[in-house]
Design a protein around this motif. Structure first.
Motif, mmCIF file in Angstrom:
data_model
loop_
_atom_site.group_PDB
_atom_site.id
_atom_site.type_symbol
_atom_site.label_atom_id
_atom_site.label_comp_id
_atom_site.label_asym_id
_atom_site.label_seq_id
_atom_site.Cartn_x
_atom_site.Cartn_y
_atom_site.Cartn_z
ATOM 1 N N CYS A 54 0.833 -1.214 0.000
ATOM 2 C CA CYS A 54 0.000 0.000 0.000
ATOM 3 C C CYS A 54 0.861 1.256 0.000
ATOM 4 O O CYS A 54 0.548 2.227 -0.702
ATOM 5 C CB CYS A 54 -0.936 0.008 1.214
ATOM 6 N N ARG A 58 0.644 4.081 -2.830
ATOM 7 C CA ARG A 58 0.354 5.481 -2.470
ATOM 8 C C ARG A 58 1.503 6.393 -2.896
ATOM 9 O O ARG A 58 1.277 7.456 -3.465
ATOM 10 C CB ARG A 58 0.120 5.609 -0.959
ATOM 11 N N ILE A 64 -6.368 7.236 -2.753
ATOM 12 C CA ILE A 64 -6.946 6.420 -1.687
ATOM 13 C C ILE A 64 -8.170 5.660 -2.199
ATOM 14 O O ILE A 64 -8.346 4.477 -1.887
ATOM 15 C CB ILE A 64 -7.322 7.294 -0.472
ATOM 16 N N LEU A 67 -7.032 2.710 -4.102
ATOM 17 C CA LEU A 67 -6.461 1.733 -3.170
ATOM 18 C C LEU A 67 -7.579 1.013 -2.414
ATOM 19 O O LEU A 67 -7.518 -0.196 -2.203
ATOM 20 C CB LEU A 67 -5.495 2.426 -2.204
#
Length: 135
Positions: A54, A58, A64, A67
């Motif tokens: 993650c 990012r 976000i 994700l």
């Protein structure tokens, strides 16, 4: 209960306690994080590995929301691998496009460095792109 504390996970991932709680709140993790009898979060090594991925996603510019979508797909289990692949391919294209733009920017900057280096080495740097026009 054996496992890693939130502090352990923070040290392993570079994420602060607030960021780890945010990831949990925003449903960016692959599973609910269990709690000890004292109410403390207990992470597994697989959670650390997911958080490291993650972080990369990012840091490479994945929003976000994207994700969250990816985490949801992974959480839901087998059968959506094409969707996951599509999401990752789109992100890869985006990162490659940004790299191309940065490479072009770097080329311009590098040429300026060469120009200034030549002027400095030749003693002709005075007035190069001076904010005050020559008299």
């Amino acid at each position: 209960m054996n496992g890693l504390s939130i502090g352990d996970v923070g040290r392993a991932t570079g994420l602060g306690v607030h960021a780890l709680r945010y990831f949990e709140r925003e449903e960016l993790l692959l599973r609910p994080i269990p709690r000890s009898s004292g109410g403390q979060r207990v992470y597994a090594q697989a959670d650390v590995e997911w958080l490291l991925l993650c972080n990369r996603l990012r840091e490479s510019g994945m929003p976000i929301a994207t994700l969250r979508t990816f985490a949801g797909l992974v959480r839901s289990g087998p059968g959506n691998e094409r969707d996951r692949l599509s999401l990752l391919e789109a992100h890869e294209r985006s990162v490659r496009d940004r790299l191309a733009e940065l490479t072009a920017d770097l080329e311009v900057i590098h040429n300026k460095v060469l120009t200034y280096r030549k002027h400095v080495d030749d003693g002709t740097a005075a007035g190069v792109w001076s904010p005050v026009p020559p008299a």
